[in-house]
Each structure stands twice: as C-alpha cells, then as structure tokens.
Write a protein that holds these residues in place. Structure first.
Motif, mmCIF file in Angstrom:
data_model
loop_
_atom_site.group_PDB
_atom_site.id
_atom_site.type_symbol
_atom_site.label_atom_id
_atom_site.label_comp_id
_atom_site.label_asym_id
_atom_site.label_seq_id
_atom_site.Cartn_x
_atom_site.Cartn_y
_atom_site.Cartn_z
ATOM 1 N N THR A 178 -1.892 5.794 5.607
ATOM 2 C CA THR A 178 -2.317 6.447 4.437
ATOM 3 C C THR A 178 -2.037 7.898 4.410
ATOM 4 O O THR A 178 -1.790 8.587 3.493
ATOM 5 C CB THR A 178 -3.907 6.224 4.519
ATOM 6 N N ALA B 292 0.728 -1.336 0.083
ATOM 7 C CA ALA B 292 0.034 -0.061 0.050
ATOM 8 C C ALA B 292 0.659 1.225 -0.094
ATOM 9 O O ALA B 292 0.575 2.236 -0.704
ATOM 10 C CB ALA B 292 -0.834 -0.002 1.068
ATOM 11 N N PHE C 208 -6.677 3.779 -0.411
ATOM 12 C CA PHE C 208 -6.106 2.359 0.216
ATOM 13 C C PHE C 208 -6.977 1.458 0.615
ATOM 14 O O PHE C 208 -7.609 1.800 1.580
ATOM 15 C CB PHE C 208 -4.962 2.713 1.329
#
Lengths: 305, 305
Positions: free
Chosen positions: B230, B203, B214
C-alpha cells in the motif's frame, strides 16, 4: 438404485402451494397468513409450502418462523405442510428443523442459502447434518435464483441417498430438458424420492415430462387454476394443461420482470387478503407500472376456477 | 459536486485490514480474534474492518456480532474500526448499526446482502434507511461475489450523495479500468467520499490508479507486506508495489480457487493464531490439497515484513 428407507414418509405429489408470509411494519401478520392458507386448503391443494422463498423465510427471525410454522399447520387442518428451514449457518438450520418438528410439519424444505459461495462438499455436508439431526422427510430445495448455488445432477444424486431425503424441488425447465433429465434422476435416486418442479411458467412442461409435484408460487395465491393445470397435466391432458399455462403467461411475464414474490405480494393486497406493504424491507412493493398491469390482469384470471 | 457534509468524519485511507472471526464448535473465539487484531495494530494498519465478509458476519447472531465489535474496538486501541452491519433484513441491519455505535465503531460497513435479488431502488432504500438512523460514517460495501448484487456507477453515485456516506469499497479491477473509473466516480461523488478497492490480487492496480484505500483480506492476517504494498503504491513506487503483488500471486491463486476466507482461515491455523476448524458450518476447512499448497507457501511469505 435400491436402499432401505428409514422413517421417511412419502410426501404427496400434485400441487404444493407456496403462500407469501405477509410482513407489515408491525411484524408478521399471522391472521392474514392463516386466511391465505385456509383458502388453499379449501381449494384442495395437495400440500402447503410454508416459509419458502416466497414466504420470506430468509428474512424472518427464529421466533417469527416458529409462529408462522405453527400457524400454517393449524390452518392447514391436516393438509401436509412443508416448512422451509434454510438459513446461512448450519446451527440456525438445525434450530429451524427442531422448531418445524415441534410445530407439526410433515416435512422440511432446505435451500442452501449462501453468502460465501458454497462448494459441493459444503452443500452436501449441510444436508448430511440436517439428515442426522431431524427425522422429518427432507425436501431438497434447488433455487439458484435466490441461493446463487447451482446443483449438479451428481450432487443431487449424492444428497438424495441420505436417509431422510424424500423429495427434490428442481428449478423450472423446458419440456425437452425435463423429458431427458427427470427419468435419469429418477433412475439414480433411491426408490420413493419424489421429483418436483418450480418456475410456474414452466410447470406444465415439467409435469407433462413426469414430475410428481408442482411447487407453485401462484398456487399459493390462486390455487384453483394451478390445481387444474396440475391435474390435467398429470392425467395426460396436455392440451388443457398448456392452455391454462398460456392463459397465465401475461402474469408470468410480470413474475420474470419484477420477481414473483413482489407480484404475488401485490396481488394478495389487490385481492384484499393482506394489507400493504407486506414485504420485509429492503424488499419494496411492486412498482406502479407493474401494479397497474397486474390490476388489469387479475379480474379475468381470478374468475377462472 | 459540492455538498455540505454533516457529522461524517473522514475515514483513513491506506491499508484497511479485514481479519477473520474464528468460530469453533464452542462459538466465536474472542480471544483468538483479539490476538489477530492486536497483531494488525502492531503492524501499523490504518484501519480494521471487523465483521466483513472475511469476518463471517453474515453467519453470526446479533449477540455474537455485538461481542466481536466490542472486542475489535478494545483490541484496536485507537486504530479506527469499521464494523460490518450487513444482513438480509433492514430491521436487522439497523439493529447492527445501533450495536456498532455502542461498541465504539469509527464507521459502519454495509453490503446489500441478498436472498431475493434486489432492485436498485431497494438497495438505495437500504442505504437511505441506515443513513437516516445511524450517524456514523457509512462505507458502501460492493461485493457482488457474496451478495449477488451488481452496483452500476449510477447507483453508486446516487448512494454516495446520502449524508452519512463516507467511503465506497469497490471490487478489484485491472489498472486500465481503474484509471478510467476511479476519477470518474471521484468527480461525481461529493467531496470527501473516499474510494477504496478490494480483491487483493488487483490491489496494486487499484492503488496505482488512485484508490484511497486497500480493503484487504490478506492484510487481516499478514499486515506487514500488505502495508508495504500500500505504501509503495501510494507513494508512486509502482515497481515495488507490483513486485510485492507478484510475490503473493501463488497465494492469490489459492484465494481465487478456494475462496479467500477458506485460505486465510487455514493460514491463521497454520500460523498458530486460531484453532481449527474455525469457520462456521456449512463452510468447511480448506481441502487437503489446498492446505498442502498453502503450508508450502507460507514460510517464505511470512519471513517478509
């Protein structure tokens, strides 16, 4: 390996014919399905595999599957019917097994249908659960092209030892592989567990190497030549078996290219046995180029009996 | 590529968390499921992916799926919920789409679940049928590890042009591949179609290469660190994003070895969020060695927020 087998009848070997289940926009066409099954019986197939991969079982509801199983047994008029019970969830598999028993199936046929890739223990557990619940002879359905699951020989041997397992349906393999593998599995399986092959274009190889059964897609539509192939191979007439196989090679090229289900679905329509389209969406009919090639091939192949 | 988009709302990017759906012998445990979703909302995830692959959707009945979708939307308290509608048969997919709409889903998520290997035209037809029937934003769910279907970029581009397609969820890929592929797809997609990545261990790579979203398995159970990963990646702080990713590598090794669904299922149990076993058979709980490794890892990973 020796073991007492309880309540598991022997399944017939020879030709096991796997018909399509015609599905139109109005749902399953049971009348067309029964017409197809009656033709198979008239041609002297040894058993019928209803709701196999070619029979679209994975796409049908419980009610549809129940109706198809019942229709198959009625139309088969005493010829043993194997009924596919595969589903993603074990609870559903067990329900399909109950329904198959009520419908009068001679055996149940179980592929390890997968979404999450399954482990060997999970696949063994699936067969164990079914064997504990359903007294019918169980045929292990090894079809990696649709399930994504690859059986090791070790796993086949472990599953074949379950009390209700009566048969194993293996993917097609060439003669040299089959001549080595089939006797090895037979030795390791309990006495009475039969071994069959699929993959029509390799059937002559498998049968000549000693397989008991030819589980046939094309046999579900053109039973006469597939019965002749089976009988000749099993009587040791390799030359005739191979000649018939060679004759059908152009058709089997279409199987490999487009998927056998799309080809036999179109052939059923071209032979007037089913309306079109007859596959459950998202599956689409054979594309035009494949259809034209098939239409050109069919007349000479269907003349043969 | 420019195109008028009708009635397709924008989907949020950032962290889309995919919780498990606990399934015990008594059926779906909606209460445990809602507890898990409430934790995700409290942690500030950007959206929730209910009934994804990790949510066992492929194994659940229509009634179960309807109940889970409703429970997700209620527990999400305004956070957008994407609801998985994949099934083998198009008719079932369309029913799931209707149900998702009634449940209040913000979007539907569709993987080309396969038994017979599907052609590109069949997969396109599936998305076309759903787009014609369901006005909700549609997220294309590209998950070859479970569907067995591999999308080409050409097919992605063809499907992304359908009127309701709002997002595409791609499998994980390394940074170099993502840095080349994502801008190419973005250029070819209609304006407003967002691009997300999955495969938790990749990711950081995908986000640093420009992915909008994500779609995270671990984010469905441990939302805080996945949100931090993220946010840091999307704010350009590659060092922090990569450091968090590296910290979770031992857990992701278990994902790769045992399948992420079995690992998060066991972790949910170890964290007291669900009873065990909580996967639908034939899926089995994480084997003992994996479970021990997981139990040893979890305390340090859950201390992190």
């Amino acid at each position: 390996m020796d073991r007492q087998r309880n309540s598991v009848g022997d399944l017939p070997g020879g030709l096991s014919a796997f018909p399509i289940t015609p599905v139109t926009s109005a749902g399953v066409d049971l009348e067309a399905f029964q017409r197809i099954v009656v033709r198979l019986v008239a041609a002297g197939v040894d058993s019928i595999g209803a709701l196999g991969s070619t029979g679209s079982s994975a796409y049908l509801s419980r009610e549809e599957r129940r109706a198809v199983a019942g229709a198959a047994v009625r139309a088969a008029a005493g010829v043993p019917v194997l009924v596919g019970i595969g589903a993603l969830r074990t609870d559903d598999v067990l329900r399909h097994a109950d329904d198959a028993q009520v419908a009068g199936a001679a055996a149940v046929l179980l592929a390890p249908v997968s979404y999450q890739p399954l482990t060997d223990d999970e696949v063994f557990g699936l067969y164990e659960d079914v064997s504990a619940r359903c007294a019918l002879p169980l045929c292990v359905y090894d079809n990696p092209g649709t399930t994504g699951f690859t059986f090791s020989d070790e796993l086949h041997i472990r599953i074949a030892a379950l009390a209700t397992v009566a048969a194993v349906k293996l993917p097609g393999m060439g003669f040299d592989v089959a001549a080595e593998r089939l006797p090895r599995l037979r030795e390791a399986f309990p006495h009475g567990v039969s071994i069959g092959v699929s993959g029509d274009w390799l059937a002559a190889d498998g049968l000549l190497a000693g397989a008991d059964t030819f589980f046939s897609v094309l046999g579900g539509l053109l039973p006469h030549p597939m019965r002749a192939l089976t009988r000749s191979a099993q009587s040791g007439d390799a030359q005739t078996a191979r000649a018939i196989s060679a004759e059908f090679e152009p058709l089997w090229m279409l199987f490999r290219r487009y998927g056998s289900i799309r080809v036999v679905s179109a052939a059923a329509e071209l032979l007037g046995l089913s309306a079109a389209p007859n596959l459950p969406r998202p599956l689409l009919p054979l594309p035009a180029t494949g259809r034209e090639a098939l239409a050109a091939l069919l007349p000479s192949l269907t003349e043969r009996r």
